[in-house]
Design a protein around this motif. Structure first.
Motif, PDB file in Angstrom:
ATOM      1  N   GLY A   1     -41.255  93.188 -73.944  1.00  0.00           N
ATOM      2  CA  GLY A   1     -42.794  92.928 -73.218  1.00  0.00           C
ATOM      3  C   GLY A   1     -42.525  92.355 -71.415  1.00  0.00           C
ATOM      4  N   ALA A   2     -41.249  92.086 -71.392  1.00  0.00           N
ATOM      5  CA  ALA A   2     -41.341  91.890 -70.352  1.00  0.00           C
ATOM      6  C   ALA A   2     -40.858  92.462 -69.307  1.00  0.00           C
ATOM      7  CB  ALA A   2     -39.645  90.774 -70.253  1.00  0.00           C
ATOM      8  N   ALA A   3     -39.796  93.784 -69.499  1.00  0.00           N
ATOM      9  CA  ALA A   3     -39.582  95.232 -69.906  1.00  0.00           C
ATOM     10  C   ALA A   3     -40.595  95.980 -69.286  1.00  0.00           C
ATOM     11  CB  ALA A   3     -38.918  95.967 -70.521  1.00  0.00           C
ATOM     12  N   ARG A   4     -41.957  95.490 -70.122  1.00  0.00           N
ATOM     13  CA  ARG A   4     -43.162  97.019 -70.340  1.00  0.00           C
ATOM     14  C   ARG A   4     -43.542  96.727 -69.248  1.00  0.00           C
ATOM     15  NH1 ARG A   4     -41.562  96.743 -75.540  1.00  0.00           N
ATOM     16  NH2 ARG A   4     -43.384  95.161 -75.959  1.00  0.00           N
ATOM     17  N   GLY A   5     -43.736  95.468 -69.125  1.00  0.00           N
ATOM     18  CA  GLY A   5     -44.704  94.679 -68.049  1.00  0.00           C
ATOM     19  C   GLY A   5     -46.262  94.729 -68.530  1.00  0.00           C
ATOM     20  N   MET A   6     -47.223  93.702 -67.738  1.00  0.00           N
ATOM     21  CA  MET A   6     -48.148  92.976 -68.952  1.00  0.00           C
ATOM     22  C   MET A   6     -49.606  94.209 -69.081  1.00  0.00           C
ATOM     23  SD  MET A   6     -50.739  90.618 -69.757  1.00  0.00           S
ATOM     24  CE  MET A   6     -50.388  89.283 -69.127  1.00  0.00           C
ATOM     25  N   GLY A   7     -49.512  94.177 -70.796  1.00  0.00           N
ATOM     26  CA  GLY A   7     -50.743  95.378 -71.049  1.00  0.00           C
ATOM     27  C   GLY A   7     -49.949  96.710 -71.577  1.00  0.00           C
ATOM     28  N   GLU A   8     -49.077  96.701 -71.153  1.00  0.00           N
ATOM     29  CA  GLU A   8     -48.599  97.980 -71.342  1.00  0.00           C
ATOM     30  C   GLU A   8     -47.575  98.284 -73.406  1.00  0.00           C
ATOM     31  OE1 GLU A   8     -44.509  99.619 -69.284  1.00  0.00           O
ATOM     32  OE2 GLU A   8     -45.543 100.992 -69.371  1.00  0.00           O
ATOM     33  N   GLN A   9     -48.922  99.904 -73.528  1.00  0.00           N
ATOM     34  CA  GLN A   9     -48.034  99.588 -74.449  1.00  0.00           C
ATOM     35  C   GLN A   9     -47.306 100.498 -74.637  1.00  0.00           C
ATOM     36  OE1 GLN A   9     -51.578 101.901 -75.972  1.00  0.00           O
ATOM     37  NE2 GLN A   9     -52.872 100.205 -76.106  1.00  0.00           N
ATOM     38  N   GLN A  10     -45.906  99.895 -76.133  1.00  0.00           N
ATOM     39  CA  GLN A  10     -44.790 100.988 -76.046  1.00  0.00           C
ATOM     40  C   GLN A  10     -45.035 102.551 -75.928  1.00  0.00           C
ATOM     41  OE1 GLN A  10     -42.423 100.082 -77.387  1.00  0.00           O
ATOM     42  NE2 GLN A  10     -41.305 101.781 -76.792  1.00  0.00           N
ATOM     43  N   ILE A  11     -46.137 102.959 -76.689  1.00  0.00           N
ATOM     44  CA  ILE A  11     -46.168 104.600 -76.089  1.00  0.00           C
ATOM     45  C   ILE A  11     -46.328 105.043 -74.665  1.00  0.00           C
ATOM     46  CG2 ILE A  11     -48.207 104.201 -76.594  1.00  0.00           C
ATOM     47  CD1 ILE A  11     -48.469 107.065 -78.502  1.00  0.00           C
ATOM     48  N   GLU A  12     -47.114 104.067 -74.431  1.00  0.00           N
ATOM     49  CA  GLU A  12     -46.956 104.635 -72.288  1.00  0.00           C
ATOM     50  C   GLU A  12     -45.307 104.711 -71.699  1.00  0.00           C
ATOM     51  OE1 GLU A  12     -49.720 101.272 -71.177  1.00  0.00           O
ATOM     52  OE2 GLU A  12     -51.438 102.602 -72.033  1.00  0.00           O
ATOM     53  N   VAL A  13     -44.516 103.215 -72.327  1.00  0.00           N
ATOM     54  CA  VAL A  13     -42.963 103.527 -72.405  1.00  0.00           C
ATOM     55  C   VAL A  13     -42.536 104.887 -72.748  1.00  0.00           C
ATOM     56  CG1 VAL A  13     -40.903 102.025 -72.047  1.00  0.00           C
ATOM     57  CG2 VAL A  13     -42.966 100.667 -72.778  1.00  0.00           C
ATOM     58  N   ASP A  14     -42.697 104.806 -73.552  1.00  0.00           N
ATOM     59  CA  ASP A  14     -42.188 106.539 -74.359  1.00  0.00           C
ATOM     60  C   ASP A  14     -42.322 107.274 -73.354  1.00  0.00           C
ATOM     61  OD1 ASP A  14     -40.754 105.219 -76.807  1.00  0.00           O
ATOM     62  OD2 ASP A  14     -41.856 104.751 -77.563  1.00  0.00           O
ATOM     63  N   ARG A  15     -43.773 107.206 -73.148  1.00  0.00           N
ATOM     64  CA  ARG A  15     -44.226 108.599 -73.038  1.00  0.00           C
ATOM     65  C   ARG A  15     -43.750 108.309 -70.738  1.00  0.00           C
ATOM     66  NH1 ARG A  15     -50.530 107.857 -73.641  1.00  0.00           N
ATOM     67  NH2 ARG A  15     -50.090 109.820 -76.033  1.00  0.00           N
ATOM     68  N   ARG A  16     -43.892 107.313 -70.421  1.00  0.00           N
ATOM     69  CA  ARG A  16     -42.815 107.525 -69.135  1.00  0.00           C
ATOM     70  C   ARG A  16     -41.351 108.268 -69.665  1.00  0.00           C
ATOM     71  NH1 ARG A  16     -43.641 102.462 -68.261  1.00  0.00           N
ATOM     72  NH2 ARG A  16     -41.725 101.867 -68.286  1.00  0.00           N
ATOM     73  N   LEU A  17     -40.742 107.623 -70.274  1.00  0.00           N
ATOM     74  CA  LEU A  17     -39.456 108.072 -70.083  1.00  0.00           C
ATOM     75  C   LEU A  17     -38.960 108.993 -70.616  1.00  0.00           C
ATOM     76  CD1 LEU A  17     -38.316 104.837 -72.662  1.00  0.00           C
ATOM     77  CD2 LEU A  17     -37.420 105.276 -70.644  1.00  0.00           C
ATOM     78  N   ALA A  18     -40.317 110.141 -71.708  1.00  0.00           N
ATOM     79  CA  ALA A  18     -40.291 111.198 -71.874  1.00  0.00           C
ATOM     80  C   ALA A  18     -40.462 112.099 -70.833  1.00  0.00           C
ATOM     81  CB  ALA A  18     -41.452 111.460 -72.452  1.00  0.00           C
ATOM     82  N   ARG A  19     -41.045 111.733 -69.661  1.00  0.00           N
ATOM     83  CA  ARG A  19     -41.510 112.874 -68.411  1.00  0.00           C
ATOM     84  C   ARG A  19     -39.889 112.503 -67.594  1.00  0.00           C
ATOM     85  NH1 ARG A  19     -46.580 109.505 -68.689  1.00  0.00           N
ATOM     86  NH2 ARG A  19     -48.358 110.822 -69.143  1.00  0.00           N
ATOM     87  N   LYS A  20     -39.251 111.508 -67.661  1.00  0.00           N
ATOM     88  CA  LYS A  20     -38.196 111.247 -66.348  1.00  0.00           C
ATOM     89  C   LYS A  20     -37.102 112.810 -67.615  1.00  0.00           C
ATOM     90  CE  LYS A  20     -38.427 107.116 -65.390  1.00  0.00           C
ATOM     91  NZ  LYS A  20     -37.431 104.991 -64.842  1.00  0.00           N
ATOM     92  N   ARG A  21     -37.077 112.333 -68.554  1.00  0.00           N
ATOM     93  CA  ARG A  21     -36.170 113.281 -69.296  1.00  0.00           C
ATOM     94  C   ARG A  21     -36.431 114.934 -69.008  1.00  0.00           C
ATOM     95  NH1 ARG A  21     -33.546 113.505 -75.082  1.00  0.00           N
ATOM     96  NH2 ARG A  21     -32.223 115.327 -74.653  1.00  0.00           N
ATOM     97  N   ILE A  22     -37.616 115.055 -68.593  1.00  0.00           N
ATOM     98  CA  ILE A  22     -38.119 116.476 -68.625  1.00  0.00           C
ATOM     99  C   ILE A  22     -38.207 116.573 -66.776  1.00  0.00           C
ATOM    100  CG2 ILE A  22     -40.693 117.801 -68.531  1.00  0.00           C
ATOM    101  CD1 ILE A  22     -42.336 116.406 -70.902  1.00  0.00           C
ATOM    102  N   ASP A  23     -38.198 115.362 -65.905  1.00  0.00           N
ATOM    103  CA  ASP A  23     -37.582 115.643 -65.105  1.00  0.00           C
ATOM    104  C   ASP A  23     -36.395 116.059 -64.618  1.00  0.00           C
ATOM    105  OD1 ASP A  23     -40.794 116.160 -63.522  1.00  0.00           O
ATOM    106  OD2 ASP A  23     -40.520 113.681 -63.102  1.00  0.00           O
ATOM    107  N   ARG A  24     -35.642 115.411 -65.335  1.00  0.00           N
ATOM    108  CA  ARG A  24     -33.892 115.523 -65.328  1.00  0.00           C
ATOM    109  C   ARG A  24     -33.580 117.025 -65.921  1.00  0.00           C
ATOM    110  NH1 ARG A  24     -32.889 111.531 -68.156  1.00  0.00           N
ATOM    111  NH2 ARG A  24     -32.822 112.609 -69.993  1.00  0.00           N
TER     112      ARG A  24
END
Length: 429
Positions: free
Chosen positions: A161-184
């Protein structure tokens, strides 16, 4: 790469559906549905039934009305189907609605093509292109099967939870990681394209003419390249057997060298993101001196397939290219009037059988004609003291024969226009 959802290892029975909104286009709709059957069969999925469903207008929820949707689901259950495959493109929300209604796997034409491409990609470039297209397709659909991850992360110290921040859902974390992978992946693909451009510059520096073999999938492009060059490229009776470009060198009847590139095949309604993802592959056609457009002359949809291929090539910027139209698989045609009709329909036509090897010589001579303004066959009388001229011919031209006559050397060569002017004074009449 990440996956959108868990899919069954093997879908055994699929119902194929195309929603039609104009009865006057019924023949085209049936043709597209039959093509979808070929695509699904290529994946190894069993096809239970094909259904062309008519709807008066498009609806937001299911693309068709709720009553028609219920009929399709009931039809799928009656035939014990474990998957519904739509020929129409479904929005992510529509895909979710269909799966909630039917409680079985629902995919569309684009996902079928992406899965085929994922199975066939061999080189690093093709795998990167497929990964990019699949990730871009999957990103807006991630919420569909990940509802159990919609919990919010807390803001306390430690833990995920601390890594995600206040109120950030797990799927939002994974979407952000997915966008990073798309950029890479985009960066890696750009690096591969840069390498391809460097190799292409080397070819252009040598002034070697280049032709691209294009056409609808399963038209016989790889078989033709194998026959012309003696290569051993996979050539099977299946859709999208070739995803990676292969370039081979052949010698034309006039002695000059031609580079031939086999390209990925086309289908109707090719997903736009695949056109974008495979631009590095398809741009070989854009940069070629001319195109060899292969058609399956035995297919009644040959004219439609020709138009599909040319539309995609025009989208890529290849309009206006000189084209040799090859009517392939003529050994399977019994009615000669079909060939006559197709030959009249397309200019610059060659009839051949790539598998049997008939008509290959005529195609090679036609290729030489296409490059007639680029090279000349000349005989030169060169004094032996002019070793620089002899060296130029051996370096930048194709020497056919060399004879000695007194203090002169008689050289017959295929000479590119770029150096022809420097040799004019040595032409032997």
């Amino acid at each position: 790469m990440f996956e959108v959802r868990e899919k069954p290892e093997m879908v055994e029975r699929a119902l194929l559906v195309r929603l039609s909104f104009n009865r006057r286009e019924e023949d085209e709709d049936i043709s597209l549905l039959q093509e979808l059957e070929e695509l699904v069969t290529t994946l190894g999925i069993g096809v239970a039934e094909l259904q062309l469903a008519h709807s008066r207008s498009m609806h937001r929820k299911y693309l068709c009305g709720t009553g028609k949707a219920a009929e399709i689901v009931e039809f799928a259950r009656a035939h014990e189907c474990d998957c519904i495959v739509f020929d129409n493109q479904l929005a992510p929300s529509q895909q979710r609605e269909w799966e909630e209604l039917s409680h079985i796997c629902v995919i569309d034409r684009e996902e079928v093509i992406l899965d085929i491409f994922a199975q066939r990609a061999q080189t690093k470039e093709a795998r990167l292109q497929v990964d990019l297209a699949r990730m871009q397709y999957a990103l807006p659909r991630m919420a569909r099967m990940w509802g159990h991850l919609d919990r919010e992360g807390g803001g306390g110290a430690g833990g995920g939870g601390a890594a995600r921040g206040m109120g950030e859902q797990q799927i939002e974390v994974d979407r952000r990681l997915a966008r990073k992978r798309i950029d890479r992946t985009k960066r890696e693909l750009e690096a591969v394209r840069t390498q391809r451009a460097t190799r292409r510059k080397d070819r252009e520096k040598n002034a070697t003419p280049h032709a691209a073999i294009v056409g609808y999938t399963n038209a016989g492009k790889s078989t033709l390249l194998n026959t012309l060059s003696g290569a051993d490229i996979m050539a099977k009776d299946m859709l999208f057997a070739t995803l990676d470009t292969t370039t081979r060198s052949i010698e034309l009847p006039d002695g000059q060298t031609l580079l031939l590139t086999d390209t990925v095949g086309f289908v109707r309604n090719l997903p736009h993101r695949l056109v974008e993802a495979f631009k590095a592959t398809l741009e070989e056609a854009v940069l070629a001196d001319f195109l060899i457009h292969v058609l399956d002359a035995n297919d009644p949809r040959a004219i439609e397939f020709f138009e599909t291929t040319m539309n995609v090539l025009n989208e890529l910027g290849a309009e206006g290219k000189p084209v040799i139209t090859v009517l392939n698989k003529v050994d399977a045609i019994e009615d000669t009037s079909i060939l006559a009709s197709l030959s009249d329909r397309f200019p610059n036509t060659i009839c051949l059988s790539a598998r049997e090897g008939t008509g290959i010589d005529e195609l090679l001579h036609k290729c030489a004609e296409m490059l007639g303004d680029r090279v000349r066959r000349r005989t030169y009388r060169i004094p032996q003291s002019r070793g620089d001229i002899s060296a130029l011919l051996h370096t930048d031209a194709k020497v056919i024969s060399t004879e000695y006559e007194g203090n002169d050397v008689l050289v017959t060569a295929i000479v590119p226009s770029i150096i022809a002017g420097r040799l004019e004074q040595f032409i032997c009449e």
